[in-house]
Structure formats: structure tokens, C-alpha cells
Design a protein around this motif. Structure first.
Motif, PDB file in Angstrom:
ATOM      1  N   LEU A  12       0.864  -1.171   0.000  1.00 14.34           N
ATOM      2  CA  LEU A  12       0.000   0.000   0.000  1.00 14.34           C
ATOM      3  C   LEU A  12       0.904   1.224   0.000  1.00 14.34           C
ATOM      4  O   LEU A  12       1.582   1.492   0.992  1.00 14.34           O
ATOM      5  CB  LEU A  12      -0.914   0.007   1.225  1.00 14.34           C
ATOM      6  CG  LEU A  12      -1.922   1.154   1.305  1.00 14.34           C
ATOM      7  CD1 LEU A  12      -2.970   1.013   0.196  1.00 14.34           C
ATOM      8  CD2 LEU A  12      -2.593   1.205   2.674  1.00 14.34           C
ATOM      9  N   GLN A  13       0.953   1.926  -1.114  1.00 15.36           N
ATOM     10  CA  GLN A  13       1.765   3.135  -1.231  1.00 15.36           C
ATOM     11  C   GLN A  13       0.885   4.314  -0.841  1.00 15.36           C
ATOM     12  O   GLN A  13      -0.130   4.579  -1.507  1.00 15.36           O
ATOM     13  CB  GLN A  13       2.288   3.295  -2.657  1.00 15.36           C
ATOM     14  CG  GLN A  13       3.124   4.547  -2.864  1.00 15.36           C
ATOM     15  CD  GLN A  13       4.462   4.486  -2.148  1.00 15.36           C
ATOM     16  OE1 GLN A  13       5.172   3.486  -2.216  1.00 15.36           O
ATOM     17  NE2 GLN A  13       4.791   5.566  -1.442  1.00 15.36           N
ATOM     18  N   MET A  14       1.272   4.995   0.208  1.00 17.11           N
ATOM     19  CA  MET A  14       0.498   6.123   0.716  1.00 17.11           C
ATOM     20  C   MET A  14       1.287   7.404   0.520  1.00 17.11           C
ATOM     21  O   MET A  14       2.456   7.471   0.905  1.00 17.11           O
ATOM     22  CB  MET A  14       0.178   5.917   2.202  1.00 17.11           C
ATOM     23  CG  MET A  14      -0.598   4.637   2.484  1.00 17.11           C
ATOM     24  SD  MET A  14      -0.989   4.411   4.233  1.00 17.11           S
ATOM     25  CE  MET A  14       0.529   3.704   4.821  1.00 17.11           C
ATOM     26  N   SER A  15       0.683   8.394  -0.074  1.00 16.66           N
ATOM     27  CA  SER A  15       1.332   9.674  -0.261  1.00 16.66           C
ATOM     28  C   SER A  15       0.365  10.789   0.107  1.00 16.66           C
ATOM     29  O   SER A  15      -0.831  10.550   0.270  1.00 16.66           O
ATOM     30  CB  SER A  15       1.814   9.830  -1.702  1.00 16.66           C
ATOM     31  OG  SER A  15       0.723   9.738  -2.603  1.00 16.66           O
ATOM     32  N   GLY A  16       0.896  12.001   0.223  1.00 21.17           N
ATOM     33  CA  GLY A  16       0.052  13.112   0.634  1.00 21.17           C
ATOM     34  C   GLY A  16      -0.656  12.836   1.941  1.00 21.17           C
ATOM     35  O   GLY A  16      -1.825  13.186   2.121  1.00 21.17           O
ATOM     36  N   LEU A  17       0.075  12.214   2.874  1.00 19.13           N
ATOM     37  CA  LEU A  17      -0.562  11.786   4.120  1.00 19.13           C
ATOM     38  C   LEU A  17      -1.065  12.967   4.945  1.00 19.13           C
ATOM     39  O   LEU A  17      -0.429  14.039   4.986  1.00 19.13           O
ATOM     40  CB  LEU A  17       0.414  10.939   4.938  1.00 19.13           C
ATOM     41  CG  LEU A  17       0.573   9.512   4.392  1.00 19.13           C
ATOM     42  CD1 LEU A  17       1.845   8.864   4.941  1.00 19.13           C
ATOM     43  CD2 LEU A  17      -0.646   8.675   4.752  1.00 19.13           C
ATOM     44  N   LYS A  18      -2.219  12.743   5.577  1.00 17.36           N
ATOM     45  CA  LYS A  18      -2.872  13.750   6.383  1.00 17.36           C
ATOM     46  C   LYS A  18      -3.015  13.247   7.819  1.00 17.36           C
ATOM     47  O   LYS A  18      -3.047  12.018   8.045  1.00 17.36           O
ATOM     48  CB  LYS A  18      -4.268  14.044   5.821  1.00 17.36           C
ATOM     49  CG  LYS A  18      -4.292  14.436   4.366  1.00 17.36           C
ATOM     50  CD  LYS A  18      -5.717  14.577   3.864  1.00 17.36           C
ATOM     51  CE  LYS A  18      -5.754  14.915   2.381  1.00 17.36           C
ATOM     52  NZ  LYS A  18      -7.151  15.038   1.884  1.00 17.36           N
ATOM     53  N   PRO A  19      -3.144  14.139   8.784  1.00 21.45           N
ATOM     54  CA  PRO A  19      -3.348  13.675  10.163  1.00 21.45           C
ATOM     55  C   PRO A  19      -4.540  12.731  10.295  1.00 21.45           C
ATOM     56  O   PRO A  19      -4.506  11.806  11.115  1.00 21.45           O
ATOM     57  CB  PRO A  19      -3.579  14.977  10.928  1.00 21.45           C
ATOM     58  CG  PRO A  19      -2.790  15.987  10.156  1.00 21.45           C
ATOM     59  CD  PRO A  19      -2.960  15.588   8.715  1.00 21.45           C
ATOM     60  N   GLU A  20      -5.565  12.930   9.486  1.00 23.08           N
ATOM     61  CA  GLU A  20      -6.739  12.059   9.561  1.00 23.08           C
ATOM     62  C   GLU A  20      -6.490  10.659   9.003  1.00 23.08           C
ATOM     63  O   GLU A  20      -7.365   9.786   9.095  1.00 23.08           O
ATOM     64  CB  GLU A  20      -7.944  12.682   8.853  1.00 23.08           C
ATOM     65  CG  GLU A  20      -7.670  13.183   7.450  1.00 23.08           C
ATOM     66  CD  GLU A  20      -7.373  14.674   7.406  1.00 23.08           C
ATOM     67  OE1 GLU A  20      -6.601  15.175   8.267  1.00 23.08           O
ATOM     68  OE2 GLU A  20      -7.890  15.342   6.484  1.00 23.08           O
ATOM     69  N   ASP A  21      -5.310  10.424   8.429  1.00 19.26           N
ATOM     70  CA  ASP A  21      -4.927   9.069   8.019  1.00 19.26           C
ATOM     71  C   ASP A  21      -4.355   8.275   9.186  1.00 19.26           C
ATOM     72  O   ASP A  21      -4.083   7.078   9.041  1.00 19.26           O
ATOM     73  CB  ASP A  21      -3.891   9.118   6.885  1.00 19.26           C
ATOM     74  CG  ASP A  21      -4.449   9.682   5.592  1.00 19.26           C
ATOM     75  OD1 ASP A  21      -3.741  10.489   4.950  1.00 19.26           O
ATOM     76  OD2 ASP A  21      -5.588   9.324   5.235  1.00 19.26           O
ATOM     77  N   THR A  22      -4.168   8.923  10.302  1.00 19.04           N
ATOM     78  CA  THR A  22      -3.655   8.234  11.488  1.00 19.04           C
ATOM     79  C   THR A  22      -4.626   7.148  11.923  1.00 19.04           C
ATOM     80  O   THR A  22      -5.818   7.407  12.133  1.00 19.04           O
ATOM     81  CB  THR A  22      -3.455   9.233  12.642  1.00 19.04           C
ATOM     82  OG1 THR A  22      -2.429  10.163  12.280  1.00 19.04           O
ATOM     83  CG2 THR A  22      -3.058   8.515  13.925  1.00 19.04           C
ATOM     84  N   ALA A  23      -4.120   5.933  12.030  1.00 18.23           N
ATOM     85  CA  ALA A  23      -4.962   4.788  12.377  1.00 18.23           C
ATOM     86  C   ALA A  23      -4.096   3.544  12.492  1.00 18.23           C
ATOM     87  O   ALA A  23      -2.916   3.552  12.115  1.00 18.23           O
ATOM     88  CB  ALA A  23      -6.029   4.561  11.306  1.00 18.23           C
ATOM     89  N   VAL A  24      -4.700   2.477  12.987  1.00 20.73           N
ATOM     90  CA  VAL A  24      -4.094   1.155  12.889  1.00 20.73           C
ATOM     91  C   VAL A  24      -4.574   0.557  11.567  1.00 20.73           C
ATOM     92  O   VAL A  24      -5.786   0.498  11.312  1.00 20.73           O
ATOM     93  CB  VAL A  24      -4.496   0.245  14.065  1.00 20.73           C
ATOM     94  CG1 VAL A  24      -3.899  -1.152  13.880  1.00 20.73           C
ATOM     95  CG2 VAL A  24      -4.029   0.849  15.385  1.00 20.73           C
ATOM     96  N   TYR A  25      -3.621   0.152  10.749  1.00 23.78           N
ATOM     97  CA  TYR A  25      -3.932  -0.397   9.438  1.00 23.78           C
ATOM     98  C   TYR A  25      -3.861  -1.924   9.503  1.00 23.78           C
ATOM     99  O   TYR A  25      -2.867  -2.481   9.983  1.00 23.78           O
ATOM    100  CB  TYR A  25      -2.952   0.145   8.391  1.00 23.78           C
ATOM    101  CG  TYR A  25      -3.260   1.564   7.993  1.00 23.78           C
ATOM    102  CD1 TYR A  25      -3.048   2.617   8.873  1.00 23.78           C
ATOM    103  CD2 TYR A  25      -3.780   1.858   6.734  1.00 23.78           C
ATOM    104  CE1 TYR A  25      -3.361   3.925   8.520  1.00 23.78           C
ATOM    105  CE2 TYR A  25      -4.079   3.159   6.360  1.00 23.78           C
ATOM    106  CZ  TYR A  25      -3.872   4.191   7.257  1.00 23.78           C
ATOM    107  OH  TYR A  25      -4.177   5.481   6.900  1.00 23.78           O
TER     108      TYR A  25
END
Length: 115
Positions: A80-93
Motif C-alpha cells: 500500500l503506497q500512501m502519499s500526501g498523508l494527512k493527520p486524519e490518516d492516522t490509524a491502525v492499518y
């Protein structure tokens, strides 16, 4: 017996990028799809992305255009390539694998997006 092992948790700054991996050990007969869900504190677990056996992908609206998903069949790993990360992406994946015999889950990895 199928086991899914995810890469470790990380702290990333807003706007940053991260590649999260999920290794499938064991034999997963009739694999239908692999992907991720995530769960933020106090929130329900929500769908993030999947990649099916035919190469079709789907993403949650909240990550579309920022996240991509790919697979290395030789390494039995999904990324899973994640870019442009935002604080709301904070989580347990949580990585998952859906097969004809059932659904398997990874152990979960904390991703924190913060400055």
C-alpha cells in the motif's frame, strides 16, 4: 495455515509518503482479494483499498488519488503506497486476504501522521 505479516508502525509528517507491506505466508488457495482496512481511535474499522486476483483495484473515497495498491506475486507481498498523508490518516492499518475458505487478517500496524 495463512498468516499475514505487516511492516512496522511509523510516524510520518503531514504530506509525507509511506509504503506499507503485507507478506502472506502459507498457502492461500483460491485467493480472491487482498487489501487494507484501518481503524482510528474511537472510530469503526473502515475499508481503505483492495486488489483482487484479476488486478482490479478499489479505494475508499478518502484516499483515492493519494494511495495505490500493488502486488509482487513472487514475494507473496502486497504493498500500500500512501502519499500526501494527512493527520486524519492516522490509524491502525489491518491487511486482509479474502479467499474461498475465509478471510484472514494481519496483526495491525500503527501509522501516525503528525508534525
Amino acid at each position: 495455515q495463512v498468516q499475514l505479516v505487516e511492516s512496522g508502525g511509523v510516524l510520518v509528517q503531514p504530506g509525507g509518503s509511506l509504503r506499507h507491506s503485507c507478506l502472506c505466508s502459507g498457502s492461500a488457495s483460491s485467493m480472491l482479494a487482498m487489501g487494507w482496512y484501518r481503524q482510528a481511535p474511537g472510530q469503526r474499522r473502515e475499508f481503505v483499498a483492495f486488489l483482487d486476483s484479476g488486478g482490479v483495484t478499489n479505494f475508499a473515497v478518502s484516499v483515492r488519488g493519494r494511495f495505490t495498491i500493488s502486488r509482487d506475486n513472487g514475494k507473496k507481498t502486497v504493498y500500500l503506497q500512501m502519499s500526501g498523508l494527512k493527520p486524519e490518516d492516522t490509524a491502525v492499518y489491518y491487511c486482509y486476504l479474502e479467499s474461498a475458505l475465509g478471510t484472514y487478517w494481519g496483526q495491525g500496524t500503527q501509522v501516525t501522521v503528525s508534525s
